[in-house]
Scaffold this motif. Structure first.
Motif, PDB file in Angstrom:
ATOM      1  N   TYR A  56       4.266 -97.648 -23.347  1.00 23.40           N
ATOM      2  CA  TYR A  56       4.388 -97.295 -21.932  1.00 23.40           C
ATOM      3  C   TYR A  56       5.683 -97.238 -21.305  1.00 23.40           C
ATOM      4  O   TYR A  56       6.636 -97.686 -21.876  1.00 23.40           O
ATOM      5  N   ASN A  57       5.688 -96.768 -20.106  1.00 29.46           N
ATOM      6  CA  ASN A  57       7.061 -97.140 -19.452  1.00 29.46           C
ATOM      7  C   ASN A  57       6.705 -98.029 -18.225  1.00 29.46           C
ATOM      8  O   ASN A  57       5.762 -97.783 -17.486  1.00 29.46           O
ATOM      9  N   PRO A  69      16.034-101.753 -20.143  1.00 24.42           N
ATOM     10  CA  PRO A  69      16.093-101.590 -21.892  1.00 24.42           C
ATOM     11  C   PRO A  69      15.588-100.509 -22.304  1.00 24.42           C
ATOM     12  O   PRO A  69      14.636 -99.822 -21.783  1.00 24.42           O
ATOM     13  N   THR A  70      16.315-100.129 -23.475  1.00 27.62           N
ATOM     14  CA  THR A  70      15.596 -98.808 -24.290  1.00 27.62           C
ATOM     15  C   THR A  70      14.375 -99.058 -24.635  1.00 27.62           C
ATOM     16  O   THR A  70      13.306 -98.337 -24.655  1.00 27.62           O
ATOM     17  N   GLU A 106       9.236-109.528 -34.341  1.00 23.39           N
ATOM     18  CA  GLU A 106      10.255-109.937 -35.449  1.00 23.39           C
ATOM     19  C   GLU A 106      10.284-108.627 -36.727  1.00 23.39           C
ATOM     20  O   GLU A 106      11.490-108.237 -37.249  1.00 23.39           O
ATOM     21  N   SER A 107       9.175-108.080 -36.881  1.00 24.54           N
ATOM     22  CA  SER A 107       9.388-107.117 -37.914  1.00 24.54           C
ATOM     23  C   SER A 107      10.042-105.769 -37.403  1.00 24.54           C
ATOM     24  O   SER A 107      11.041-105.341 -38.114  1.00 24.54           O
ATOM     25  N   LEU A 108      10.009-105.420 -36.258  1.00 26.19           N
ATOM     26  CA  LEU A 108      10.769-104.412 -35.626  1.00 26.19           C
ATOM     27  C   LEU A 108      12.421-104.588 -35.714  1.00 26.19           C
ATOM     28  O   LEU A 108      13.211-103.669 -35.900  1.00 26.19           O
ATOM     29  N   VAL A 109      12.612-106.123 -35.383  1.00 26.74           N
ATOM     30  CA  VAL A 109      14.142-106.211 -35.163  1.00 26.74           C
ATOM     31  C   VAL A 109      14.791-106.204 -36.728  1.00 26.74           C
ATOM     32  O   VAL A 109      15.604-105.820 -37.285  1.00 26.74           O
ATOM     33  N   ASN A 110      13.959-106.593 -37.786  1.00 23.77           N
ATOM     34  CA  ASN A 110      14.061-106.425 -39.151  1.00 23.77           C
ATOM     35  C   ASN A 110      14.258-105.258 -39.622  1.00 23.77           C
ATOM     36  O   ASN A 110      15.031-104.641 -40.481  1.00 23.77           O
ATOM     37  N   ASP A 111      13.607-104.238 -38.911  1.00 23.67           N
ATOM     38  CA  ASP A 111      13.550-102.784 -39.198  1.00 23.67           C
ATOM     39  C   ASP A 111      14.589-102.142 -38.303  1.00 23.67           C
ATOM     40  O   ASP A 111      14.456-100.775 -38.161  1.00 23.67           O
ATOM     41  N   GLU A 112      15.678-102.905 -37.815  1.00 25.20           N
ATOM     42  CA  GLU A 112      16.850-102.227 -37.241  1.00 25.20           C
ATOM     43  C   GLU A 112      16.193-101.692 -35.650  1.00 25.20           C
ATOM     44  O   GLU A 112      17.057-100.864 -35.228  1.00 25.20           O
ATOM     45  N   PHE A 113      15.515-102.208 -35.124  1.00 23.58           N
ATOM     46  CA  PHE A 113      15.125-101.669 -33.753  1.00 23.58           C
ATOM     47  C   PHE A 113      15.710-102.884 -32.841  1.00 23.58           C
ATOM     48  O   PHE A 113      15.038-103.934 -32.804  1.00 23.58           O
ATOM     49  N   ASP A 114      16.512-102.683 -32.113  1.00 24.34           N
ATOM     50  CA  ASP A 114      17.147-103.949 -31.043  1.00 24.34           C
ATOM     51  C   ASP A 114      16.152-103.678 -29.754  1.00 24.34           C
ATOM     52  O   ASP A 114      16.288-102.966 -29.154  1.00 24.34           O
ATOM     53  N   LEU A 115      15.193-105.051 -29.708  1.00 21.87           N
ATOM     54  CA  LEU A 115      14.280-105.055 -28.888  1.00 21.87           C
ATOM     55  C   LEU A 115      14.968-106.007 -27.651  1.00 21.87           C
ATOM     56  O   LEU A 115      15.457-107.083 -27.916  1.00 21.87           O
ATOM     57  N   THR A 116      14.497-105.728 -26.527  1.00 21.92           N
ATOM     58  CA  THR A 116      14.186-106.892 -25.501  1.00 21.92           C
ATOM     59  C   THR A 116      12.837-107.639 -25.439  1.00 21.92           C
ATOM     60  O   THR A 116      11.900-106.840 -25.836  1.00 21.92           O
ATOM     61  N   LEU A 153      13.217 -93.333 -17.861  1.00 22.43           N
ATOM     62  CA  LEU A 153      13.721 -93.105 -16.529  1.00 22.43           C
ATOM     63  C   LEU A 153      15.013 -93.146 -16.441  1.00 22.43           C
ATOM     64  O   LEU A 153      15.811 -92.237 -15.691  1.00 22.43           O
ATOM     65  N   GLN A 154      15.812 -94.016 -17.074  1.00 24.30           N
ATOM     66  CA  GLN A 154      17.426 -93.873 -16.831  1.00 24.30           C
ATOM     67  C   GLN A 154      18.160 -93.647 -18.255  1.00 24.30           C
ATOM     68  O   GLN A 154      18.062 -94.203 -19.223  1.00 24.30           O
ATOM     69  N   TYR A 155      18.842 -92.389 -18.011  1.00 25.28           N
ATOM     70  CA  TYR A 155      19.481 -91.826 -19.146  1.00 25.28           C
ATOM     71  C   TYR A 155      20.719 -92.570 -19.569  1.00 25.28           C
ATOM     72  O   TYR A 155      21.419 -93.298 -18.557  1.00 25.28           O
ATOM     73  N   PRO A 156      21.085 -92.793 -20.827  1.00 28.08           N
ATOM     74  CA  PRO A 156      20.421 -91.931 -22.054  1.00 28.08           C
ATOM     75  C   PRO A 156      19.009 -92.589 -22.359  1.00 28.08           C
ATOM     76  O   PRO A 156      18.973 -93.819 -22.404  1.00 28.08           O
ATOM     77  N   LEU A 157      18.172 -91.666 -22.582  1.00 32.74           N
ATOM     78  CA  LEU A 157      16.890 -92.022 -23.256  1.00 32.74           C
ATOM     79  C   LEU A 157      16.835 -92.144 -24.688  1.00 32.74           C
ATOM     80  O   LEU A 157      17.535 -91.225 -25.281  1.00 32.74           O
ATOM     81  N   PRO A 158      15.919 -92.698 -25.275  1.00 31.91           N
ATOM     82  CA  PRO A 158      15.773 -92.553 -26.716  1.00 31.91           C
ATOM     83  C   PRO A 158      15.210 -90.913 -26.920  1.00 31.91           C
ATOM     84  O   PRO A 158      14.545 -90.342 -26.261  1.00 31.91           O
ATOM     85  N   THR A 159      15.566 -90.635 -28.230  1.00 35.05           N
ATOM     86  CA  THR A 159      15.046 -89.106 -28.414  1.00 35.05           C
ATOM     87  C   THR A 159      13.774 -89.241 -28.935  1.00 35.05           C
ATOM     88  O   THR A 159      13.130 -89.966 -29.279  1.00 35.05           O
ATOM     89  N   ALA A 160      13.243 -88.032 -29.058  1.00 35.61           N
ATOM     90  CA  ALA A 160      11.814 -87.921 -29.578  1.00 35.61           C
ATOM     91  C   ALA A 160      11.613 -88.340 -30.849  1.00 35.61           C
ATOM     92  O   ALA A 160      10.686 -88.885 -31.287  1.00 35.61           O
ATOM     93  N   LEU A 161      12.814 -88.224 -31.712  1.00 39.89           N
ATOM     94  CA  LEU A 161      12.591 -88.554 -33.121  1.00 39.89           C
ATOM     95  C   LEU A 161      12.604 -90.304 -33.331  1.00 39.89           C
ATOM     96  O   LEU A 161      12.218 -90.719 -33.881  1.00 39.89           O
ATOM     97  N   ARG A 162      13.583 -90.752 -32.244  1.00 41.52           N
ATOM     98  CA  ARG A 162      13.648 -92.232 -32.189  1.00 41.52           C
ATOM     99  C   ARG A 162      12.306 -92.774 -31.878  1.00 41.52           C
ATOM    100  O   ARG A 162      12.106 -93.926 -32.531  1.00 41.52           O
ATOM    101  N   CYS A 163      11.677 -92.174 -30.801  1.00 40.15           N
ATOM    102  CA  CYS A 163      10.146 -92.767 -30.198  1.00 40.15           C
ATOM    103  C   CYS A 163       9.390 -92.529 -31.631  1.00 40.15           C
ATOM    104  O   CYS A 163       8.455 -93.822 -31.787  1.00 40.15           O
TER     105      CYS A 163
END
Length: 291
Positions: A56-57, A69-70, A106-116, A153-163
């Motif tokens: 969601y956003n 955050p992205t 933890e899994s997403l960060v280890n998968d190279e997604f930098d999360l807030t 909402l705030q550019y730059p947005l993640p791309t469709a492929l990144r999502c």
């Protein structure tokens, strides 16, 4: 292990929550919308779903433009429903499974997604508008929520492929969790709408139907589209559709559409669609790979 059994795409128009709270389910202007959610709610109850993962956003309720955050994930036992100007809603706080949420983070960060990572922050209509139409809430919700916020909402947005790749990574995270949980992924937002500027009130039903067909049968085409493509075809706010691609990425190769309801009565094409994960394994081909 935990496993994904299905996916839901749903609009998150704030007036859905207002109409629900005011008991307008039988109002002729709202009945087609509320009736459209009943088969989805029945399916969730039948399947005894334990967890809803919401892509969601946030609408500047928890995050603001000075720190937006992205990608962000909520980790906590509960999250309050935000008061967005219409008063506090008569809904219990959303419940969270901290172990499961922390595992995904933890899994997403280890998968190279930098999360807030956020805790105990209010959740707005991006998640809370459609939720009571999907799950009963008296005296409490029947399961837990994993809120994953995406910046549209705030550019730059993640791309469709990144999502989409985020969805793939979420699937890997879920399937590596040892507890037996039945999980459904939910992508919110859209479809076509624009609520400001020269094209205020713009809708494109033809594009909405094409998007739904591609989402189910050929999502790779949607991954090639730019944000400008989504805005041109569906209106400025329809860029929210990239969150549906996170939901689609979390599903397997073969999905089966069980239900779809499309209702255009306001400035937003309000839609709910339910998919069942037919194979329960594997991933869609990453964009650019050969079949």
């Amino acid at each position: 292990m935990a496993r994904i059994i299905g996916g839901i795409g749903t609009s998150h128009v704030p007036t859905i929550g207002v109409a629900y709270d005011k008991g307008k389910q039988e109002d002729p202007a709202w009945t087609p919308l509320f009736e459209g959610y009943k088969p989805v709610a029945a399916w969730l109850a039948e399947k005894k779903v334990d967890v809803l993962v919401f892509f969601y956003n946030d609408h500047c309720t928890t995050f603001f433009f000075d720190l937006y955050p992205t990608f962000a994930i909520g980790v906590g036992e509960k999250f309050p429903i935000a008061d967005e100007g219409a008063g506090l809603r008569n809904l219990p706080p959303l419940r969270g499974n901290v172990d499961f949420q922390a595992h995904i983070a933890e899994s997403l960060v280890n998968d190279e997604f930098d999360l807030t990572v956020f805790q105990e922050k209010p959740i707005d209509h991006g998640c809370a508008a459609p939720l009571p139409l999907l799950w009963p809430h008296e005296p409490d919700w029947p399961g837990t929520i994993v809120p994953i916020a995406i910046n549209v909402l705030q550019y730059p947005l993640p791309t469709a492929l990144r999502c989409y790749r985020l969805g793939l990574a979420v699937r890997r995270a879920i399937e590596s969790y040892p507890e037996d949980l039945r999980v459904v992924v939910v992508g919110t937002g859209g479809l076509s709408h624009q609520i400001h500027g020269e094209r205020t009130g713009f809708n494109n039903t033809e594009w909405d139907m094409e998007f739904l067909d591609l989402l189910e049968n050929d999502p790779a085409k949607l991954l090639q589209m730019t944000h400008a493509d989504y805005v041109r075809l569906g209106g400025a706010e329809s860029v929210e559709q990239i969150m549906w691609l996170s939901m689609r990425g979390a599903l397997g190769n073969r999905i089966r559409k069980l239900h779809q309801n499309y209702y255009l009565a306001t400035t937003t094409a309000m839609t709910v669609v339910l998919y069942e994960d037919d194979d329960g394994q594997g991933e869609l081909l990453a964009f650019g790979e050969a079949a």
